[in-house]
Design an enzyme around this catalytic site. Structure first.
Site, short mmCIF file in Angstrom:
data_model
loop_
_atom_site.label_atom_id
_atom_site.label_comp_id
_atom_site.label_asym_id
_atom_site.label_seq_id
_atom_site.Cartn_x
_atom_site.Cartn_y
_atom_site.Cartn_z
N CYS A 6 52.24 73.65 62.69
CA CYS A 6 52.72 73.38 62.27
C CYS A 6 54.06 75.28 62.14
CB CYS A 6 53.13 73.22 61.37
SG CYS A 6 54.74 72.79 60.09
N HIS A 30 38.85 71.83 55.01
CA HIS A 30 40.30 71.23 55.27
C HIS A 30 40.58 72.28 56.79
CE1 HIS A 30 43.79 69.86 56.26
NE2 HIS A 30 44.18 68.86 55.86
N GLU A 70 43.79 73.10 57.76
CA GLU A 70 44.54 73.99 57.52
C GLU A 70 43.89 75.38 56.85
OE1 GLU A 70 48.12 74.62 54.76
OE2 GLU A 70 48.48 72.95 55.56
N SER A 95 43.52 62.28 55.96
CA SER A 95 45.30 63.19 56.27
C SER A 95 44.73 63.83 55.02
CB SER A 95 45.85 62.28 56.36
OG SER A 95 47.28 62.62 56.00
#
Length: 330
Positions: free
Chosen positions: A113, A141, A143, A240
């Site tokens: 992203c 996570h 990210e 998520s």
């Protein structure tokens, strides 16, 4: 109260249910772009297209792409020598991953992203300026792994809680900077940032909030409807981050019980006995078809009236990687 059969004005025995449908909900621009990259790569180059990690955190999306010919792996060493495209997921990857791909002459399509890439660039800039970097986020996570992996080991200190912020001891309080994961609770992050600012008045903070627009908008929409709902369903997967935060936000904002749900088959109807007002939203990686399926399931048991509550309009889109720009989107 039972529902009315509007064709003849008589009760059909189903209890009435108002569904407050949060908007914005579901796919954000980064997720939409990532899924498009896999779909367009399959269309242009054919199967297989390899994807490192789940392209986004949604089982339905992953299963759908797998059925079209995507092959999901966790690490590059699971991929044979190939000329097929290798897609990096929307969450971003440590710098060592594209370096390893380049060493193997892999054809890479980066679906990170752009808002995550922005945090990566900020982290590198701060490090080059000599700052000690704090990252507010959740351990493990993808990210967070990707962001910390932009810099040498030990260069980034993870802050998960207010307690972490209160306990952290910097090397030099005058050369401290903070960045954040993009999918956090806005309110939780503000509390952590407030502690850091109070303890370290000179700490450098992002010029613009690292929490992405979509995360913020979806949380704002949930806050708008939560207090008038008996129950709230957040459509999303348990891995998520942004979906899990929506459950927390709903309950903090006044909904007696909020729950995460991947699809209609998971509905426990006993939880909805006597419920007259239901909120529904979806995390940024959940497709709208799953929301529709859940609403349809309630229509079969309740006389449903759907009221969409809109708090923001979204019209953001991101460019595709250059090799895919000549492929018409489906």
């Amino acid at each position: 109260m039972t529902g009315i059969n509007h064709a003849n004005g008589r009760s059909d025995g189903r209890p009435a249910l108002t569904i407050y449908l949060a908007s914005p909900r579901g796919f954000c621009a980064g997720v939409d772009r990532a899924i498009q990259i896999v779909e367009l790569a399959l269309e242009k180059f054919g199967a297989p297209v390899y994807v490192r990690h789940a392209i986004v955190h949604n089982r339905y999306v992953v299963e759908t792409l797998r059925a079209k010919g995507a092959v999901f792996v966790e690490e590059l060493d699971e991929i044979p020598d190939t000329e097929a495209p290798i897609v990096f997921s929307a969450h971003g990857v440590p710098k060592a991953v594209p370096e390893a791909a380049q060493n193997r002459d892999m054809f890479v399509l980066d679906a990170t992203c752009p808002l995550v890439s922005k945090v990566h660039i900020e982290a590198e800039r701060l490090y080059e300026d000599g700052a000690e970097i704090l990252l507010v986020g959740h351990a493990g996570h993808p990210e967070v792994i990707g962001t910390t992996g932009q810099l040498p080991p030990g260069a980034v200190h993870l802050i998960e809680t207010i307690g972490d912020a209160q306990a952290f001891t910097p090397k030099d309080p005058g050369r401290l900077a903070v960045i954040t994961q993009t999918t956090l609770s806005v309110d939780d992050t503000k509390e952590i940032m407030d502690v850091l600012r109070e303890r370290f008045p000179n700490i450098a903070v992002p010029r613009k909030d690292d929490i992405c627009y979509a995360t913020t908008n979806r949380q704002d929409a949930v806050k708008r409807i939560a207090a008038k709902c008996d129950r709230m369903i957040v459509v999303g997967s348990p891995n998520s981050s942004n979906s899990l935060r929506l459950v927390e936000v709903a309950e903090r904002a006044g909904c007696p019980r909020a729950m995460l749900m991947e699809r209609a088959a998971e509905i426990d109807w006993s939880v909805f006995d006597g419920v007259g007002r239901l909120g529904i939203t979806a995390g940024a990686s959940a497709p709208e078809v799953l929301v529709d399926d859940i609403i349809d399931a309630f229509r079969r048991r309740f006389d449903v009236h759907v009221e969409t509550v809109t708090t923001a309009e979204e019209n953001i889109s991101f460019k595709l990687p250059r090799p895919l720009r000549d492929v018409p989107a489906a």
